[in-house]
Design a protein around this motif. Sequence first.
Motif, short mmCIF file in Angstrom:
data_model
loop_
_atom_site.label_atom_id
_atom_site.label_comp_id
_atom_site.label_asym_id
_atom_site.label_seq_id
_atom_site.Cartn_x
_atom_site.Cartn_y
_atom_site.Cartn_z
N THR A 8 0.81 -1.22 0.00
CA THR A 8 0.00 0.00 0.00
C THR A 8 0.85 1.27 0.00
OG1 THR A 8 -0.12 0.14 2.42
CG2 THR A 8 -1.79 -1.21 1.32
N ALA A 9 2.17 1.12 0.22
CA ALA A 9 3.02 2.29 0.39
C ALA A 9 3.06 3.17 -0.86
CB ALA A 9 4.43 1.87 0.79
N SER A 10 3.03 2.55 -2.05
CA SER A 10 3.12 3.33 -3.29
C SER A 10 1.80 3.35 -4.04
CB SER A 10 4.22 2.75 -4.18
OG SER A 10 5.48 2.87 -3.56
N ARG A 11 0.72 2.90 -3.42
CA ARG A 11 -0.59 2.93 -4.05
C ARG A 11 -1.09 4.36 -4.10
NH1 ARG A 11 -4.83 -0.57 -1.04
NH2 ARG A 11 -3.40 -2.21 -1.74
N PHE A 12 -1.50 4.80 -5.28
CA PHE A 12 -1.96 6.18 -5.40
C PHE A 12 -3.31 6.32 -4.72
CE2 PHE A 12 -3.37 10.12 -7.36
CZ PHE A 12 -2.19 10.86 -7.33
N PRO A 13 -3.47 7.32 -3.86
CA PRO A 13 -4.71 7.43 -3.09
C PRO A 13 -5.85 8.04 -3.91
CG PRO A 13 -3.29 9.28 -2.59
CD PRO A 13 -2.51 8.38 -3.52
N LEU A 99 4.60 14.16 23.87
CA LEU A 99 5.63 14.75 23.03
C LEU A 99 6.69 13.74 22.61
CD1 LEU A 99 7.13 17.17 21.76
CD2 LEU A 99 8.17 17.57 24.02
N ALA A 100 7.19 12.94 23.54
CA ALA A 100 8.36 12.09 23.28
C ALA A 100 8.21 11.21 22.04
CB ALA A 100 8.67 11.26 24.51
N PRO A 101 7.11 10.47 21.86
CA PRO A 101 7.01 9.61 20.67
C PRO A 101 7.00 10.38 19.36
CG PRO A 101 5.38 8.99 22.32
CD PRO A 101 5.94 10.31 22.73
N THR A 102 6.51 11.61 19.38
CA THR A 102 6.42 12.38 18.13
C THR A 102 7.79 12.86 17.67
OG1 THR A 102 6.10 14.55 19.20
CG2 THR A 102 4.15 13.18 18.87
N LEU A 103 8.76 12.90 18.56
CA LEU A 103 10.10 13.36 18.19
C LEU A 103 10.80 12.39 17.25
CD1 LEU A 103 11.31 14.67 21.67
CD2 LEU A 103 10.49 16.03 19.73
N VAL A 104 10.33 11.14 17.23
CA VAL A 104 10.94 10.13 16.34
C VAL A 104 9.88 9.52 15.42
CG1 VAL A 104 12.86 9.59 17.88
CG2 VAL A 104 10.68 8.41 18.19
N ALA A 105 8.81 10.26 15.15
CA ALA A 105 7.72 9.73 14.32
C ALA A 105 8.16 9.46 12.90
CB ALA A 105 6.54 10.71 14.33
N TRP A 106 9.27 10.07 12.48
CA TRP A 106 9.77 9.91 11.11
C TRP A 106 10.51 8.60 10.88
CZ3 TRP A 106 14.79 9.41 12.37
CH2 TRP A 106 15.25 10.09 13.51
N ARG A 107 10.85 7.89 11.94
CA ARG A 107 11.70 6.70 11.80
C ARG A 107 11.13 5.61 10.90
NH1 ARG A 107 14.44 5.33 17.70
NH2 ARG A 107 16.03 6.99 17.65
N PRO A 108 9.84 5.26 11.01
CA PRO A 108 9.33 4.16 10.18
C PRO A 108 9.42 4.41 8.67
CG PRO A 108 7.84 4.59 12.01
CD PRO A 108 8.82 5.71 11.98
N ASN A 109 9.51 5.66 8.26
CA ASN A 109 9.59 5.98 6.82
C ASN A 109 10.76 6.93 6.57
OD1 ASN A 109 8.81 5.83 4.14
ND2 ASN A 109 7.11 7.28 4.33
N LEU A 110 11.87 6.63 7.23
CA LEU A 110 13.01 7.54 7.26
C LEU A 110 13.55 7.87 5.87
CD1 LEU A 110 15.27 9.09 8.67
CD2 LEU A 110 16.50 6.92 8.97
N ALA A 111 13.74 6.88 5.01
CA ALA A 111 14.36 7.11 3.70
C ALA A 111 13.55 8.10 2.87
CB ALA A 111 14.52 5.79 2.96
N ASN A 112 12.24 7.87 2.78
CA ASN A 112 11.41 8.75 1.95
C ASN A 112 11.24 10.13 2.56
OD1 ASN A 112 10.38 7.14 -0.42
ND2 ASN A 112 9.86 5.74 1.25
N ASP A 189 1.20 8.64 7.78
CA ASP A 189 0.05 7.76 8.01
C ASP A 189 0.15 6.46 7.23
OD1 ASP A 189 -2.51 7.16 9.08
OD2 ASP A 189 -3.45 7.82 7.21
N ARG A 190 0.60 6.53 5.98
CA ARG A 190 0.57 5.35 5.11
C ARG A 190 1.95 4.84 4.70
NH1 ARG A 190 -4.58 6.21 1.02
NH2 ARG A 190 -5.96 7.22 2.53
N LYS A 191 3.00 5.47 5.20
CA LYS A 191 4.38 5.11 4.84
C LYS A 191 4.58 5.22 3.33
CE LYS A 191 4.72 4.05 9.17
NZ LYS A 191 3.35 4.34 9.56
N THR A 192 3.92 6.19 2.70
CA THR A 192 3.98 6.38 1.25
C THR A 192 5.37 6.84 0.83
OG1 THR A 192 1.67 7.07 1.38
CG2 THR A 192 2.82 7.51 -0.68
#
Length: 262
Positions: A8-13, A99-112, A189-192
Motif C-alpha cells: 500500500t506504500a506506493s498505491r496512489f490514493p 511529546l516524546a514519541p512524536t520526536l521520532v515519528a519519522w523513523r518508520p519511513n526515514l528514507a522517503n 500515516d501510510r508510509k507512502t
Amino acid sequence: MNHTPDPTASRFPTIRQVHARAVFGWVQAGWHDCRQSGFASLFYGTCFAAAGWLMQVVFEHASALFAGLATGFLLFGPFLSFGLYDLSRRIEIGEPPRLAPTLVAWRPNLANIGVFAALLAVVLLIWARASIIVFALFFAGGLPSFAEVVRTVLTFEQADFAIVYFAVGGFFACFVFAISVIALPMMLDRKTDAITAAIASLFACARNPGPMLLWAACIAVLAAIGFATLFLGLIVTMPLVGHASWHVYREVVADEEKTDLC
C-alpha cells in the motif's frame, strides 16, 4: 531476513473534492488539537519562534540573507511540523498526545521523509540565494538593515522591490505548498514513498483549487502574524497550521479501503 515491502506504500490514493468552507473546519479542528496537545504543541511552536530569534541574532548585519532565511525557513515548515501531524494522528485514534514519541515519528519511513526533507532544503537554499540577488538589484548603494527593509515595504518607498521580492518568494512558496500540502501527513500515516506523496499533493491541489488557495492564504496570514510579533506569534500559529494540515490530509484523501471518488 527478507524484507517484504508494504504493497500500500506506493498505491496512489483516492483524492476527494471538497468545498471551500471545509477550510474553516480544518482551522477549527487544528485549534482543537492545539488545546488537546497543550505543552507538546507549544514545544513545536517555540522551536519555530526560537529559529526565527536565532537567525535574527546570527544574521543581524546581513539583512538580505536574514530576510531570505526568515521567510524561507517556513518553506521547510511541512517537515518541521512532522511531530504536529503525529500529535493529531494520536488524538484521532484515541492515544494520549505525548511529546516524546512524536520526536521520532519519522523513523518508520526515514528514507522517503529524508528525500523529501532534502528537496525542501534545496528549495530553501535556492530561495535564500534569490533573495540576495533581488536585494542587490534594488539596493546597489549598500544593503539596508532589516528595519529599513520593513519600513521601505510598509511605506511603499520602493514598491517595485516589494512586488519583485514577493513575486519571487511567492513562486517558491506556491511550489512547496503544491508538493507538500498533504504529502508529509500521508507519508506518516501510510508510509507512502516521496514521489507518490508529492504527486498526490499536486493532484489534490489541481482537484481542489479554490479550497487549497484559501488554505494557502490562511497559512500566509498566520505566518504574517508570527512575523509581525517578532516571531512570538509563531508559538501558536505554527502549531495551528501543523495540526490543521493533518485534517486537510484526512479530509482530502479518502480512506484506503474506499475506492469511490466523492
